[in-house]
Design a protein around this motif. Structure first.
Motif, mmCIF file in Angstrom:
data_model
loop_
_atom_site.group_PDB
_atom_site.id
_atom_site.type_symbol
_atom_site.label_atom_id
_atom_site.label_comp_id
_atom_site.label_asym_id
_atom_site.label_seq_id
_atom_site.Cartn_x
_atom_site.Cartn_y
_atom_site.Cartn_z
ATOM 1 N N MET A 1 -69.040 47.435 -10.843
ATOM 2 C CA MET A 1 -67.601 47.539 -11.241
ATOM 3 C C MET A 1 -67.082 46.913 -12.580
ATOM 4 S SD MET A 1 -66.680 48.760 -8.281
ATOM 5 C CE MET A 1 -64.889 48.861 -8.320
ATOM 6 N N THR A 2 -66.088 47.727 -13.189
ATOM 7 C CA THR A 2 -65.584 47.263 -14.401
ATOM 8 C C THR A 2 -64.113 47.273 -14.226
ATOM 9 O OG1 THR A 2 -65.423 47.942 -16.873
ATOM 10 C CG2 THR A 2 -64.948 49.855 -15.142
ATOM 11 N N ARG A 3 -63.572 46.296 -15.048
ATOM 12 C CA ARG A 3 -62.295 45.856 -15.162
ATOM 13 C C ARG A 3 -61.418 47.012 -15.663
ATOM 14 N NH1 ARG A 3 -59.482 42.202 -18.918
ATOM 15 N NH2 ARG A 3 -61.476 42.342 -19.999
ATOM 16 N N LEU A 4 -59.975 47.107 -14.953
ATOM 17 C CA LEU A 4 -59.021 47.942 -15.124
ATOM 18 C C LEU A 4 -57.687 47.313 -15.903
ATOM 19 C CD1 LEU A 4 -58.028 50.956 -15.277
ATOM 20 C CD2 LEU A 4 -56.929 50.426 -13.067
ATOM 21 N N LEU A 23 -64.718 54.118 -24.042
ATOM 22 C CA LEU A 23 -65.781 55.178 -24.090
ATOM 23 C C LEU A 23 -66.924 54.552 -24.218
ATOM 24 C CD1 LEU A 23 -63.861 57.921 -26.024
ATOM 25 C CD2 LEU A 23 -64.374 57.989 -23.642
ATOM 26 N N GLY A 24 -67.054 53.543 -24.748
ATOM 27 C CA GLY A 24 -68.197 52.782 -25.265
ATOM 28 C C GLY A 24 -68.677 51.894 -23.959
ATOM 29 N N GLY A 25 -67.931 51.819 -22.810
ATOM 30 C CA GLY A 25 -68.388 50.991 -21.809
ATOM 31 C C GLY A 25 -67.390 49.802 -21.562
ATOM 32 N N PRO A 38 -53.705 44.542 -11.848
ATOM 33 C CA PRO A 38 -54.771 45.048 -12.398
ATOM 34 C C PRO A 38 -55.671 45.110 -11.311
ATOM 35 C CG PRO A 38 -53.753 43.195 -13.705
ATOM 36 C CD PRO A 38 -53.222 43.146 -12.405
ATOM 37 N N SER A 39 -56.958 45.992 -11.437
ATOM 38 C CA SER A 39 -57.759 46.081 -10.562
ATOM 39 C C SER A 39 -59.146 46.479 -11.091
ATOM 40 C CB SER A 39 -57.448 47.334 -9.226
ATOM 41 O OG SER A 39 -57.406 48.391 -10.158
ATOM 42 N N GLU A 40 -60.045 46.846 -10.076
ATOM 43 C CA GLU A 40 -61.505 47.248 -10.397
ATOM 44 C C GLU A 40 -61.610 48.624 -10.171
ATOM 45 O OE1 GLU A 40 -64.341 44.165 -9.016
ATOM 46 O OE2 GLU A 40 -64.159 43.193 -10.888
ATOM 47 N N VAL A 41 -62.515 49.176 -11.271
ATOM 48 C CA VAL A 41 -63.051 50.511 -10.957
ATOM 49 C C VAL A 41 -64.502 50.785 -11.074
ATOM 50 C CG1 VAL A 41 -60.814 51.732 -11.482
ATOM 51 C CG2 VAL A 41 -62.369 51.145 -13.194
ATOM 52 N N ALA A 42 -64.988 52.083 -10.734
ATOM 53 C CA ALA A 42 -66.348 52.115 -10.900
ATOM 54 C C ALA A 42 -66.726 52.139 -12.086
ATOM 55 C CB ALA A 42 -66.855 53.600 -10.008
ATOM 56 N N ASP A 43 -68.015 51.609 -12.320
ATOM 57 C CA ASP A 43 -68.604 51.568 -13.744
ATOM 58 C C ASP A 43 -68.691 53.222 -14.191
ATOM 59 O OD1 ASP A 43 -69.367 49.066 -13.697
ATOM 60 O OD2 ASP A 43 -71.331 49.278 -12.927
ATOM 61 N N GLY A 44 -68.340 53.081 -15.593
ATOM 62 C CA GLY A 44 -68.372 54.641 -16.278
ATOM 63 C C GLY A 44 -67.055 54.917 -16.432
ATOM 64 N N THR A 45 -65.716 54.449 -15.717
ATOM 65 C CA THR A 45 -64.668 54.863 -15.618
ATOM 66 C C THR A 45 -63.877 54.439 -17.161
ATOM 67 O OG1 THR A 45 -64.250 54.488 -13.540
ATOM 68 C CG2 THR A 45 -62.317 54.654 -14.779
ATOM 69 N N ALA A 46 -63.473 55.369 -17.676
ATOM 70 C CA ALA A 46 -62.646 55.138 -18.924
ATOM 71 C C ALA A 46 -61.228 55.008 -18.964
ATOM 72 C CB ALA A 46 -62.995 55.998 -20.035
ATOM 73 N N VAL A 61 -55.140 59.257 -11.569
ATOM 74 C CA VAL A 61 -56.293 60.280 -11.703
ATOM 75 C C VAL A 61 -57.425 59.390 -12.499
ATOM 76 C CG1 VAL A 61 -57.288 62.210 -12.778
ATOM 77 C CG2 VAL A 61 -54.813 62.095 -11.880
ATOM 78 N N ILE A 62 -58.695 59.311 -11.980
ATOM 79 C CA ILE A 62 -59.550 58.426 -12.706
ATOM 80 C C ILE A 62 -60.616 59.484 -13.479
ATOM 81 C CG2 ILE A 62 -61.797 56.936 -11.997
ATOM 82 C CD1 ILE A 62 -60.650 56.656 -9.323
ATOM 83 N N LEU A 63 -60.850 59.065 -14.753
ATOM 84 C CA LEU A 63 -61.809 59.883 -15.810
ATOM 85 C C LEU A 63 -62.496 58.907 -16.347
ATOM 86 C CD1 LEU A 63 -58.459 61.871 -17.699
ATOM 87 C CD2 LEU A 63 -60.136 62.863 -15.966
ATOM 88 N N SER A 64 -63.807 59.429 -16.315
ATOM 89 C CA SER A 64 -64.889 58.821 -16.729
ATOM 90 C C SER A 64 -65.276 58.941 -18.223
ATOM 91 C CB SER A 64 -66.108 59.138 -16.031
ATOM 92 O OG SER A 64 -66.529 60.702 -16.432
#
Length: 378
Positions: A1-4, A23-25, A38-46, A61-64
């Motif tokens: 997971m990644t931080r939002l 965009l670089g992770g 704040p929350s967490e989203v799936a890895d790769g989400t930008a 809307v979740i955009l990778s």
């Protein structure tokens, strides 16, 4: 997971830096979500874009990074690369993609500060010359404003300076496009949404990585630029994004249309329909016909309750748009045009002039606010 991380889109330079990291992770960006936890989203989400559109129903809307880059790269393959002018709010996907396209091309967008005006547009554009191909993205109302001011040589030169001006957000009236062609402005009509990382069909032709099909009259889109879904709403995600028997993932647009000889033709929202006298009438289709009439190119058509027919359509237009006839004659012209193309039951019941058409921050008409005004004035 990644931080939002929620952020504001008001500072385009800061957003540019944060988006490069996303965009670089790096941490994902939450736009239109200030004040939310704040929350967490799936890895790769930008990016997660909070949007309610013209319906008022909130979505996240979740955009990778892959989706955003794919959209930007497909655009560059279609129209070319160069420098971009940011003249739309960066908190909406059309403005955000201007920044993404700039990052992908190794440039920084020039930001149109302050309110949009022909003079500001001209000054910002001409300051970018020379320097290679220029591009920008606008909504139809901005194009109309520029064309109305095209007798100013600086505004005309600015319109002519762009290799392509992407126009989306709502239907582009044919009279506006004809005027643009006459003055040498190169418009590209785009179709897409936040769920497709912005426009993905240009002048009716899908970008090279995009597939469009029709299922039960509804346009559906596949391609690497599709959103991952909606944050915190798995049920809506499952209804909106489906997989076929081959495992291909499709986005259900909610738009009616056809694909004919490879050309996508959008007929309007499946949910923007009234029932008048027991007959279903697409307000989007009525609006497209009305907007083809000189003097009504900026009109909005909404549905209101009607004592006789149950519901009826009403044309709402801003006073600043010069009518070619009296109000009653202009209404009859519109009614005749709609009757010829769709049939008599679809004819608008009334034409209402207002001082100003309500708009959303994205520049799209605020249809619910316009409908309320039409109901009150009716």
């Amino acid at each position: 997971m990644t931080r939002l991380v929620t952020t504001s889109a008001d500072d385009a330079a800061q957003l540019h830096r944060e988006l490069e990291r996303a965009l670089g992770g790096g941490p994902a960006i939450g736009l239109g979500m200030l004040g939310e936890q704040p929350s967490e989203v799936a890895d790769g989400t930008a990016v997660v874009i909070g949007t309610s559109g013209s319906t008022g129903i909130p979505k996240r809307v979740i955009l990778s990074a892959e989706a955003l880059r794919s959209g930007a790269e497909a655009t560059a393959e279609r129209i070319g690369s160069g420098r971009w002018l940011l003249a739309l709010p960066a908190g909406y996907v059309a403005g955000l993609q201007v920044i993404v396209r700039s990052i992908v091309s190794g440039t920084s967008p020039v930001v149109l500060d302050g309110g949009f005006s022909p003079r500001a547009f001209a000054e910002a554009t001409l300051a970018m010359l020379p320097g290679g191909p220029l591009f920008t993205s606008l909504v139809p109302a901005q194009i109309s404003t520029l064309l109305d001011a095209a007798d100013d040589t600086a505004v005309l030169a600015a319109l002519q300076a762009y290799e392509a001006i992407l126009v989306g957000g709502q239907a582009l009236p044919q009279p506006v496009r004809d005027r643009a062609t006459e003055v040498g402005a190169k418009l590209v009509r785009t179709y897409g949404s936040t769920e497709t990382s912005g426009g993905c069909v240009y002048d009716g032709i899908p970008l090279n990585t995009v597939a469009v099909r029709v299922e039960n009259g509804e346009l559906q889109i596949a391609g690497p630029m599709l959103a991952d879904g909606y944050l915190g709403d798995p049920a809506l995600t499952a209804r909106t994004f489906t997989r076929d028997e081959h495992g291909i993932r499709w986005y259900r647009t909610g738009d009616l249309g056809i694909v004919e000889d490879g050309v996508v033709r959008v007929h309007g929202r499946a949910d923007n329909v009234i029932v008048s006298g027991g007959i279903n009438i697409s307000l989007d289709r009525v609006e497209r016909i009305v907007r083809a009439i000189p003097g009504l190119t900026g009109a909005v058509v909404v549905g209101v309750d009607d004592a006789q027919w149950g519901e009826a359509s009403v044309i709402v237009v801003q006073r600043g748009e010069a009518l070619r006839r009296s109000e009653s004659e202009q209404l009859e012209h519109a009614r005749a045009a709609v009757a010829d193309e769709i049939g008599k039951p679809a004819r608008p019941a009334r034409l209402i002039l207002v001082d100003e058409l309500a708009t959303l921050p994205s520049g799209k008409p605020d249809r619910e606010a316009i409908r309320r005004i039409a109901t009150e004035l009716r």
